[in-house]
Design an enzyme around this catalytic site. Structure first.
Site, PDB file in Angstrom:
ATOM      1  N   HIS A 178       0.794  -1.241   0.194  1.00 57.91           N
ATOM      2  CA  HIS A 178      -0.066   0.107  -0.039  1.00 57.91           C
ATOM      3  C   HIS A 178       0.874   1.298   0.025  1.00 57.91           C
ATOM      4  O   HIS A 178       0.394   2.330   0.005  1.00 57.91           O
ATOM      5  CB  HIS A 178      -0.965  -0.214   1.116  1.00 57.91           C
ATOM      6  CG  HIS A 178      -2.195   0.817   1.210  1.00 57.91           C
ATOM      7  ND1 HIS A 178      -2.504   1.623   2.166  1.00 57.91           N
ATOM      8  CD2 HIS A 178      -3.087   0.917   0.374  1.00 57.91           C
ATOM      9  CE1 HIS A 178      -3.596   2.184   1.869  1.00 57.91           C
ATOM     10  NE2 HIS A 178      -4.043   1.903   0.629  1.00 57.91           N
ATOM     11  N   LYS A 180       3.359   4.588  -1.032  1.00 60.34           N
ATOM     12  CA  LYS A 180       3.302   5.377  -2.162  1.00 60.34           C
ATOM     13  C   LYS A 180       4.448   6.506  -2.043  1.00 60.34           C
ATOM     14  O   LYS A 180       4.613   7.167  -0.912  1.00 60.34           O
ATOM     15  CB  LYS A 180       2.029   6.328  -1.854  1.00 60.34           C
ATOM     16  CG  LYS A 180       0.608   5.648  -2.203  1.00 60.34           C
ATOM     17  CD  LYS A 180      -0.052   5.467  -1.091  1.00 60.34           C
ATOM     18  CE  LYS A 180      -1.620   4.898  -1.440  1.00 60.34           C
ATOM     19  NZ  LYS A 180      -2.030   4.141  -0.346  1.00 60.34           N
ATOM     20  N   ASP A 185      15.740  12.009  -8.282  1.00 61.72           N
ATOM     21  CA  ASP A 185      17.118  12.293  -8.017  1.00 61.72           C
ATOM     22  C   ASP A 185      17.852  11.898  -6.673  1.00 61.72           C
ATOM     23  O   ASP A 185      18.948  12.243  -6.448  1.00 61.72           O
ATOM     24  CB  ASP A 185      17.596  13.528  -8.705  1.00 61.72           C
ATOM     25  CG  ASP A 185      17.517  13.828 -10.133  1.00 61.72           C
ATOM     26  OD1 ASP A 185      17.237  13.067 -10.860  1.00 61.72           O
ATOM     27  OD2 ASP A 185      17.694  14.969 -10.546  1.00 61.72           O
ATOM     28  N   HIS A 413      -9.486  10.545   1.949  1.00 61.96           N
ATOM     29  CA  HIS A 413      -8.446   9.524   1.877  1.00 61.96           C
ATOM     30  C   HIS A 413      -7.296   9.800   2.624  1.00 61.96           C
ATOM     31  O   HIS A 413      -6.212   9.227   2.656  1.00 61.96           O
ATOM     32  CB  HIS A 413      -8.002   9.459   0.268  1.00 61.96           C
ATOM     33  CG  HIS A 413      -7.297   8.227  -0.008  1.00 61.96           C
ATOM     34  ND1 HIS A 413      -6.171   8.080  -0.355  1.00 61.96           N
ATOM     35  CD2 HIS A 413      -8.049   6.797  -0.234  1.00 61.96           C
ATOM     36  CE1 HIS A 413      -5.965   6.785  -0.779  1.00 61.96           C
ATOM     37  NE2 HIS A 413      -7.074   6.097  -0.711  1.00 61.96           N
ATOM     38  N   LYS A 415      -4.815  10.141   5.685  1.00 61.12           N
ATOM     39  CA  LYS A 415      -4.216   9.154   6.647  1.00 61.12           C
ATOM     40  C   LYS A 415      -3.229   9.848   7.577  1.00 61.12           C
ATOM     41  O   LYS A 415      -1.822  10.129   7.183  1.00 61.12           O
ATOM     42  CB  LYS A 415      -3.894   7.874   6.042  1.00 61.12           C
ATOM     43  CG  LYS A 415      -4.912   6.964   5.436  1.00 61.12           C
ATOM     44  CD  LYS A 415      -4.377   6.032   4.534  1.00 61.12           C
ATOM     45  CE  LYS A 415      -4.412   6.456   3.022  1.00 61.12           C
ATOM     46  NZ  LYS A 415      -5.481   6.490   2.480  1.00 61.12           N
ATOM     47  N   ASP A 420      -0.440  16.110  20.637  1.00 58.96           N
ATOM     48  CA  ASP A 420      -0.119  17.078  21.696  1.00 58.96           C
ATOM     49  C   ASP A 420       0.417  18.494  20.848  1.00 58.96           C
ATOM     50  O   ASP A 420       1.305  19.251  21.321  1.00 58.96           O
ATOM     51  CB  ASP A 420       1.252  16.770  22.498  1.00 58.96           C
ATOM     52  CG  ASP A 420       0.543  15.830  23.344  1.00 58.96           C
ATOM     53  OD1 ASP A 420      -0.789  15.905  23.476  1.00 58.96           O
ATOM     54  OD2 ASP A 420       1.296  14.679  24.024  1.00 58.96           O
TER      55      ASP A 420
END
Length: 518
Positions: A178, A180, A185, A413, A415, A420
């Protein structure tokens, strides 16, 4: 009737034997990694335009990483496209999904153009959503500067045999990558929640996701590169050329298609929107201020998580450690939120200890996987009773055609979490059993007050009346949804914007023993 029962018995036996053979022969049925090992190309002081620009910039703050949150889809597209255009050494791209749509074609065109300039491209994609994409991926792989590998791939590439393999290898193909990451470079990295597709970059004509990435420059990029190398060289990453015959002649056809697609009216309109976006242009022109910190790391699950019993090496372990150290405030954003018994107890315990605990997730109408919502609703009442504040994203745009196990209609979508007002996380990890135990996940962990403030503002924006319903307990203990966008606020006594059939089937699914798969 007896004959039907006999046939059903034989069908069940066939499925059992098929799955049993998969369990016994899993190592032999799984395609073998056959690609040559390779690693991130070494950094140079002034080899590429990015080197020449960033090396002096980073030298002013040795040991620190510059980080910028990318809330807007147009910004997120602009950063990827612009960085690919000035890449001079390498593009390392790791994604769960790369869609065959407008954004997928535009970014593939940028990747192809970089390879034409001599840039080495390594593209690693999870195989669960590549059905029908082999011709395009093989065409890219035919370029001498591009290599494509698939994570945990199917040996059978299409048709009924692929379906049978899914049944046979259910327990092994159930583990997906999952992650991404877009790494340029070895100097720049974009890490977060976005896959490559229209709905992640504000390009869909139906419903677009509210998502979040982080743009990084500095030492933390080496973390992302190390993670990429570990996955790329793992036994789970198989060259696509080993799975399907190459068709080099298709490369020219693909290049022509990508060029023509970019000239279509829809593409021109989208690129004009990107060009007209002030924030996107400030990003491209390096005019946005970044947060600098020595306490930014990119972390990931191990590539072969499903074979590892050492949970200390899992990303979940690091995230729990952050939550356990919370004192004043815990703000969570998770589109798929199934906290389980232990997670619910942790959040309620933090609230009882005096921390302000808030969660933003999708409403049933906004959730693209109602089965996941069925897992969430089991814990909703306990969370509210324990003092946790719940906000559910309102459905955005016209109602899509929504099935029980998925559609294109989710509006959230992102996440992420912030703790604190000092530290946080942005990445691919949902607070659900699938992210915890089945999929590999990655993201950025940071301890920086400036980044934490930016992320807290994003939480407050999503929780605002225009975007979210607040869930609360009524005096009789039932649940209510407060629509604060009207004055006085409107009180709803059932899942908002969802029809009775969807509400009923989701409730039935909540009784099924499927939580471990959500």
């Amino acid at each position: 009737m007896r004959r039907i029962m006999i046939w059903m018995g034989w069908a069940v036996l066939a499925v059992v034997l098929l799955v049993a053979s998969g369990l016994l022969l899993a190592d032999h049925l799984t395609p073998r990694a056959s690609g040559a090992a390779s690693t991130t190309l070494p950094l140079q002081a002034a080899q590429t335009p990015i080197d020449r620009e960033l090396a002096p910039y980073l030298a002013t703050r040795p040991g620190q990483t510059a980080a910028t949150l990318l809330h807007d889809g147009l910004d997120a597209f602009a950063v990827r496209a612009a960085s690919a255009r000035i890449a001079g050494r390498s593009l390392d791209l790791q994604y769960y999904m790369w869609h065959d749509d407008l954004v997928g074609h535009l970014l593939a065109r940028e990747v192809y153009a970089a390879a034409e300039r001599g840039v080495r491209v390594r593209l690693l994609i999870d195989d669960i959503n590549t059905k029908g994409l082999d011709p395009a991926l093989l065409a890219l792989d035919a370029h001498p500067n591009i290599e494509v590998r698939l994570y945990n791939p199917f040996r059978n590439r299409s048709g009924v045999w692929r379906l049978l393999e899914m049944v046979q290898r259910f327990f092994s193909v159930n583990h997906r990558m999952h992650n991404k990451a877009w790494i340029v470079d070895g100097r720049l990295a974009v890490v977060g929640g976005r896959n490559i597709g229209d709905e992640y970059f504000d390009a869909s004509s139906r419903v677009n996701f509210r998502d979040l990435d982080m743009l990084l420059a500095g030492p933390a990029v080496a973390d992302a590169s190390g993670i990429f190398d570990a996955f790329w060289n793992s036994s789970a990453a198989v060259p696509i050329a080993a799975l399907n015959p190459q068709t080099p002649q298709a490369l020219h056809a693909l290049a022509a298609r990508l060029a023509s697609d970019s000239a279509l009216p829809g593409a021109r309109d989208y690129l004009r929107r990107v060009a007209a976006s002030p924030s996107a242009q400030r990003l491209v022109n390096h005019e946005l201020s970044a947060h600098w910190s020595a306490s930014i790391v990119v972390a990931s699950d191990p590539p072969l998580k499903f074979r590892s019993s050492d949970r200390d090496s899992w990303l979940q372990h690091r995230l729990i450690a952050h939550l356990d150290g919370a004192h004043r405030e815990v703000l969570l954003i998770s589109p798929y939120f199934v906290p389980g018994t232990n997670g619910t107890a942790t959040l309620v315990g933090l609230a009882h200890a005096g921390a302000q605990v808030g969660v933003i997730t999708n409403s049933l109408a906004a959730n693209d996987v109602p089965a996941v919502h069925s897992g969430y609703e089991r814990y909703r009442r306990k969370l509210l009773e324990g003092g946790v504040h719940l906000f559910e994203i309102r459905r955005n745009g016209p109602k899509p055609n929504q099935g029980l196990f998925g559609s294109s209609g989710a509006s959230l979508h992102t996440k992420a979490f912030v703790i604190d007002g000092e530290r946080g996380f942005v990445g691919s990890f949902n607070i659900d059993p699938r992210s915890a135990n089945l999929n590999t996940e990655m993201g950025v962990l940071f301890a920086d007050a400036g980044l934490a403030q930016d992320l807290r503002q994003e939480y407050l924006r999503l929780a605002a009346p225009a975007l979210s319903y607040q869930v609360r307990r009524a005096p009789d203990g039932s649940l209510q949804w407060l629509d604060r966008s009207s004055q006085p606020p409107r009180v709803l006594d059932h899942e908002p914007d969802a029809g009775w059939w969807l509400r009923a089937t989701t409730r039935v699914m909540s009784w099924l023993p499927i939580e471990s798969q959500l």
